[in-house]
Write a protein that holds these residues in place. Structure first.
Motif, PDB file in Angstrom:
ATOM      1  N   SER A  87       0.827  -1.204   0.000  1.00 54.20           N
ATOM      2  CA  SER A  87       0.000   0.000   0.000  1.00 54.20           C
ATOM      3  C   SER A  87       0.862   1.255   0.000  1.00 54.20           C
ATOM      4  N   ALA A  88       2.006   1.188   0.702  1.00 49.61           N
ATOM      5  CA  ALA A  88       2.925   2.321   0.705  1.00 49.61           C
ATOM      6  C   ALA A  88       3.470   2.569  -0.703  1.00 49.61           C
ATOM      7  N   LEU A  89       3.862   1.504  -1.387  1.00 49.34           N
ATOM      8  CA  LEU A  89       4.343   1.655  -2.764  1.00 49.34           C
ATOM      9  C   LEU A  89       3.242   2.178  -3.670  1.00 49.34           C
ATOM     10  N   ASN A  90       2.017   1.730  -3.454  1.00 43.72           N
ATOM     11  CA  ASN A  90       0.903   2.142  -4.295  1.00 43.72           C
ATOM     12  C   ASN A  90       0.635   3.640  -4.203  1.00 43.72           C
ATOM     13  N   LEU A  91       0.983   4.260  -3.080  1.00 36.62           N
ATOM     14  CA  LEU A  91       0.779   5.695  -2.945  1.00 36.62           C
ATOM     15  C   LEU A  91       1.543   6.464  -4.017  1.00 36.62           C
ATOM     16  N   VAL A  92       2.783   6.044  -4.280  1.00 41.90           N
ATOM     17  CA  VAL A  92       3.576   6.739  -5.300  1.00 41.90           C
ATOM     18  C   VAL A  92       3.358   6.144  -6.689  1.00 41.90           C
ATOM     19  N   HIS A 137      11.789   0.466  -3.561  1.00 38.72           N
ATOM     20  CA  HIS A 137      11.118   0.600  -2.268  1.00 38.72           C
ATOM     21  C   HIS A 137      11.579  -0.442  -1.253  1.00 38.72           C
ATOM     22  N   TRP A 181      -3.065   2.429   8.824  1.00 36.12           N
ATOM     23  CA  TRP A 181      -2.332   2.900   7.648  1.00 36.12           C
ATOM     24  C   TRP A 181      -3.271   3.116   6.460  1.00 36.12           C
ATOM     25  N   LEU A 239      -4.084   6.569   4.416  1.00 35.87           N
ATOM     26  CA  LEU A 239      -3.992   6.695   2.965  1.00 35.87           C
ATOM     27  C   LEU A 239      -5.320   7.145   2.368  1.00 35.87           C
ATOM     28  N   THR A 251      -5.352  10.515   0.154  1.00 37.76           N
ATOM     29  CA  THR A 251      -5.654  10.480  -1.281  1.00 37.76           C
ATOM     30  C   THR A 251      -6.935  11.234  -1.622  1.00 37.76           C
ATOM     31  N   ALA A 279       4.787  12.850  -0.906  1.00 38.43           N
ATOM     32  CA  ALA A 279       4.189  11.524  -1.070  1.00 38.43           C
ATOM     33  C   ALA A 279       5.256  10.437  -1.019  1.00 38.43           C
ATOM     34  N   SER A 323       5.413   7.472   1.703  1.00 39.00           N
ATOM     35  CA  SER A 323       5.479   6.103   1.210  1.00 39.00           C
ATOM     36  C   SER A 323       6.670   5.370   1.809  1.00 39.00           C
TER      37      SER A 323
END
Length: 337
Positions: free
Chosen positions: A55-60, A71, A192, A196, A200, A232, A236
């Motif tokens: 999910s952290a990677l998906n933010l960017v 990442h 978390w 997000l 978003t 962001a 992330s």
């Protein structure tokens, strides 16, 4: 531009099924014990940890359009922060002569997020001045630099890694109990995801989405996308470091493999498999990939030959990942909140 910003406000499908799914997730340790499969709790813990990282990677990647292939660097930094603080606690020797070691989980988690955020700030400040293939390669290069740095640190195990013989201490919890560790990881995952969701759908998220679609339009409106993309990227990195710290407590071991480019690839596969640019997509992707690896490995030692075609089939026939299946008419969770 208004159309771009309105798109960021569209709710994701599946909100109606989230409460019962969360209830089932909470009850999983009891169900696993009743069914005689206590190992399922540990598997679910790994799924929750990787869901945070994905999910952290998906933010960017999904919301910001930044294809980061490094990442794993932040995931590994979070893990090694826990491992190094534990090592200096066991040695009774402060790090650099003034930072005391500790096994307090709240302290080590906050420290891991701070280190991950600092690393993301440094890497992002340089990487975000490029774009496209150059951005992909420079994030990969930074991750590999950190990988070889920790391989060379013989004081912390070098290539053999570092054992964390004592799990973190959390007030009111016994983290040696697999169920309590799982509930902690699940709680952090929910927190978390809520963060997000709020980010978003804020003005910050709208600008980030606009930067993904057209940076020139943002600049024409007088908005500089660079600070938003950097913020962001830092957030992330902090999320990935949080996941790495939890993994160190779960596995009680950290190694340079946590920073390897293959780990970055796994996180990216989870995002793509679940659905890029969706809130719950990376969670589904993490559950699917970790679960498939576990069950296929139990069937055959050549499980990669089975997993590969399955992933390709999902990408080819379910565009948008697993979340796209929920958007189809008649699919469970189709109703929108």
């Amino acid at each position: 531009m208004r159309r771009m910003f309105r798109r960021a406000r569209r709710p994701s499908p599946g909100w109606l099924v989230l409460p019962p799914l969360l209830a089932l997730a909470i009850a999983l340790p009891w169900a696993a014990e009743a069914l005689g499969t206590p190992a399922s709790t540990g598997l679910a813990t790994r799924m929750a940890i990787y869901a945070i990282a994905a999910s952290a990677l998906n933010l960017v990647l999904g919301y910001g359009g930044m294809v980061s292939f490094g990442h794993a660097a932040f995931f590994g930094l979070g893990g090694y922060t826990v491992g190094i603080l534990y090592a200096h606690w066991s040695w009774q020797e402060p790090l650099w002569g003034f930072i005391p070691g500790t096994t307090s989980l709240p302290v080590t988690l906050l420290a891991a997020m701070a280190v991950g955020g600092a690393g993301a700030a440094l890497i992002g400040a340089l990487s975000l001045r490029t774009r496209g293939v150059q951005f992909i390669m420079i994030t990969l290069a930074f991750a590999q630099m950190l990988f070889f740095l920790f391989v060379s640190l013989k004081a912390y195990g070098g290539d053999d890694g570092l054992s964390v013989r004592r799990q973190g201490e959390f007030p009111g919890l016994n983290l040696r109990d697999a169920a309590q560790l799982y509930w902690l990881c699940l709680s952090l995952l929910v927190a978390w995801l809520l963060l997000l969701w709020r980010v978003t759908r804020s003005r910050f998220g709208q600008v980030l989405s606009g930067a993904r679609q057209s940076e020139r339009r943002l600049q024409a409106l007088g908005i500089a996308p660079y600070p938003y993309k950097l913020a962001a990227f830092i957030l992330s990195g902090m999320g990935a470091a949080l996941a790495g710290a939890l993994m160190a407590n779960y596995a009680r071991f950290v190694s340079p493999d946590m920073l390897a480019w293959t780990k970055s690839g796994e996180l990216m596969i989870m995002v793509i498999l679940g659905g890029v640019g969706t809130l719950m997509g990376p969670v589904l992707g993490a559950i699917a990939l970790v679960g498939l690896e576990y069950w296929l490995a139990a069937l055959t030692e050549h499980w990669q030959f089975v997993l590969g075609p399955l992933l390709i089939a999902v990408v080819l026939f379910a565009r948008g990942g697993l979340m796209a299946l929920l958007r189809r008419p008649g699919a469970p969770g189709r109703a929108q909140a």
